[in-house]
Design an enzyme around this catalytic site. Structure first.
Site, PDB file in Angstrom:
ATOM      1  N   ARG A   1       0.853  -1.182   0.000  1.00  0.00           N
ATOM      2  CA  ARG A   1       0.000   0.000   0.000  1.00  0.00           C
ATOM      3  C   ARG A   1       0.896   1.242   0.000  1.00  0.00           C
ATOM      4  O   ARG A   1       1.422   1.640   1.028  1.00  0.00           O
ATOM      5  CB  ARG A   1      -0.928  -0.007   1.227  1.00  0.00           C
ATOM      6  CG  ARG A   1      -1.665   1.298   1.444  1.00  0.00           C
ATOM      7  CD  ARG A   1      -2.726   1.170   2.505  1.00  0.00           C
ATOM      8  NE  ARG A   1      -2.215   0.721   3.782  1.00  0.00           N
ATOM      9  CZ  ARG A   1      -1.633   1.505   4.691  1.00  0.00           C
ATOM     10  NH1 ARG A   1      -1.467   2.786   4.441  1.00  0.00           N
ATOM     11  NH2 ARG A   1      -1.221   1.003   5.836  1.00  0.00           N
TER      12      ARG A   1
ATOM     13  N   HIS B   1      -3.255   4.913   4.678  1.00  0.00           N
ATOM     14  CA  HIS B   1      -4.426   4.065   4.877  1.00  0.00           C
ATOM     15  C   HIS B   1      -5.707   4.815   4.538  1.00  0.00           C
ATOM     16  O   HIS B   1      -6.621   4.274   3.919  1.00  0.00           O
ATOM     17  CB  HIS B   1      -4.487   3.574   6.325  1.00  0.00           C
ATOM     18  CG  HIS B   1      -5.743   2.829   6.653  1.00  0.00           C
ATOM     19  ND1 HIS B   1      -5.971   1.538   6.233  1.00  0.00           N
ATOM     20  CD2 HIS B   1      -6.850   3.209   7.344  1.00  0.00           C
ATOM     21  CE1 HIS B   1      -7.159   1.143   6.652  1.00  0.00           C
ATOM     22  NE2 HIS B   1      -7.718   2.124   7.329  1.00  0.00           N
TER      23      HIS B   1
ATOM     24  N   TYR C   1       4.996   5.629  10.653  1.00  0.00           N
ATOM     25  CA  TYR C   1       5.300   4.279  11.090  1.00  0.00           C
ATOM     26  C   TYR C   1       6.053   3.447  10.049  1.00  0.00           C
ATOM     27  O   TYR C   1       6.325   2.266  10.283  1.00  0.00           O
ATOM     28  CB  TYR C   1       4.018   3.544  11.514  1.00  0.00           C
ATOM     29  CG  TYR C   1       2.889   3.563  10.506  1.00  0.00           C
ATOM     30  CD1 TYR C   1       2.861   2.678   9.426  1.00  0.00           C
ATOM     31  CD2 TYR C   1       1.842   4.466  10.637  1.00  0.00           C
ATOM     32  CE1 TYR C   1       1.828   2.688   8.509  1.00  0.00           C
ATOM     33  CE2 TYR C   1       0.786   4.483   9.727  1.00  0.00           C
ATOM     34  CZ  TYR C   1       0.783   3.594   8.676  1.00  0.00           C
ATOM     35  OH  TYR C   1      -0.249   3.612   7.767  1.00  0.00           O
TER      36      TYR C   1
END
Length: 440
Positions: A328, A332, A341
């Site tokens: 990805r 998100h 992160y």
């Protein structure tokens, strides 16, 4: 243990003594005693003790030559025995390999087996999106038929686009106008379309999986020449619904394809903290489901795997698990900052070196089916069509307020009638707090 040993030794000594007795040793004297001097009532106990000991020693000392030929006829199949105590390893020595057709440069890997996808006019399909999961969306959709039923997560708009959902329909939904099939009651991107056999997206993770099995079982009962495909992410495998669905499907032999989009991250949780197994593909075997791992950034591999999975699901009435390894690149959601992160270098590497659109483009350009001019014209036309769809969607009227209470019951119950009446009174009393473009 010492007590048992002393009893066994004593019985052995008694047996040696009794073996020297005459044949009449079993005769009981008129005095009620055996010639050995023991009361007759005590003799059976001694003999039983000895027989038990001798039999046990013989059984323990005799090797079993046919143990390998013995099997346990257990429900589900025969189980062989093994004298060695062996625990199944928590992991395999080697990870399960990943099916691939195109290399990073868009070349067909020598010896690879695949089906070449075709669109409705007989030409190879073209990928339009560029968020690094396009091959999963478009290629899997191309391997299905319109009769196959889709239960998506929320990253499969490309599947709906391939099936014929127009840009205008996408825009109507996201603006929640009166032409929106959800009548403005759904969250944005929670698409659904009856005519395209595309179930409405649900926000809760993995709830669509057991539902998909039920839908597939109904197709099986009706003897339909179709299957169900349901999509989910790697994070979905941590939900109880995932495990219930796989077991449900395996036992009922439902024609359903479980498509796991393993992009490495469940929001900010990496797969290393999600599970200790070798991805999701190994979980299928645990439930007795045929499974395959595929390169999710290889359009040809995804298409070929799903095409084969569909044929097996329908012809053999069985569930299939497909795990697609991808990444990805985007955040998100619009409220997420993935750089908090994961390193930017990692994101950039996947975007440039593992891009499925670039890889597929190289292959079709090499075959003379595509060039920069054609792509530039397509992008320009799509951009104009999209802007026009947005302008039309935002001008359309919103659904009336009464649509909030419809489409659940055949006849609206009294409690919902009271809620609607109360809502209208509040809007009338405080009109400034409610949108003016919603018809009352």
């Amino acid at each position: 243990m010492a007590h048992v040993f002393s009893r066994s030794r004593m019985a052995h000594q008694l047996w040696r003594k009794m073996s020297s007795w005459p044949s009449s040793m079993a005769t009981v004297c008129s005095t009620g005693t055996h010639p050995s001097g023991f009361p007759s009532s005590f003799m059976p106990m001694l003999l039983c003790q000895r027989f038990f000991t001798v039999k046990s020693e013989q059984l323990l000392s005799q090797p079993c030559n046919d143990s390998n030929d013995q099997v346990l006829d257990f429900p589900g199949g025969k189980v062989s025995f093994n004298a060695d105590m062996r625990f199944l390893s928590e992991s395999q020595d080697e990870r399960i390999s990943c099916y691939r057709v195109l290399d990073d440069y868009g070349h067909i890997i020598s010896g690879s087996s695949f089906r070449q996808p075709r669109d409705k006019e007989g030409f190879p399909f073209i990928l339009l999106l560029d968020w690094l999961e396009e091959a999963i969306n478009i290629a899997s959709a191309a391997a299905l038929t319109i009769d196959d039923i889709v239960l998506p997560q929320y990253r499969e708009p490309g599947v709906l686009l391939w099936r014929g959902f127009t840009l205008q329909e996408f825009a109507n939904h996201n603006f929640g106008n009166k032409s929106d099939y959800g009548k403005g009651r759904q969250m944005p991107i929670h698409y659904g379309c009856n005519r395209l056999n595309y179930f409405t997206v649900s926000s809760p993770i993995a709830t669509q999986l057991p539902q998909a099995v039920g839908v597939a079982y109904s197709l099986k009962m009706d003897k339909k020449n179709a299957c169900v495909i349901t999509y989910f992410g790697d994070g979905g495998t941590s939900e109880g619904d995932f495990h219930a669905a796989l077991n449900f499907a395996a036992v009922l032999e439902a024609p359903v394809i479980f498509f796991c989009r393993n992009n490495g991250w469940a929001i900010s949780t990496p797969t290393t903290e999600q599970f200790r197994s070798d991805g999701a593909v190994i979980k299928g075997q645990a439930y007795g489901i045929r499974s395959i791992r595929v390169d999710g950034n290889d359009a040809l591999a995804v298409y070929s795997a799903v095409h084969a999975a569909r044929e097996m699901a329908i012809s053999e009435c069985r569930p299939i698990l497909v795990e697609a390894l991808t990444y990805r690149v985007s955040h998100h959601s619009t409220s997420d900052d993935s750089t908090k992160y994961r390193p930017i270098d990692e994101i950039e590497h996947w975007r440039t070196s593992r891009n499925p659109v670039s890889r597929y483009r190289k292959w079709i350009e090499r075959n003379g089916w595509w060039d920069d001019e054609v792509e530039e014209n397509l992008r320009s036309n799509v951009r104009k069509e999209l802007m026009q769809a947005i302008q039309i969607a935002e001008r359309l009227e919103k659904p009336p307020i009464n649509e909030l209470f419809t489409d659940v019951y055949d006849q609206v119950p009294s409690n919902l009638c009271e809620q609607e009446k109360s809502l209208r009174e509040i809007i009338k009393k405080h009109p400034e707090d409610y949108p003016s473009d919603v018809p009352l």
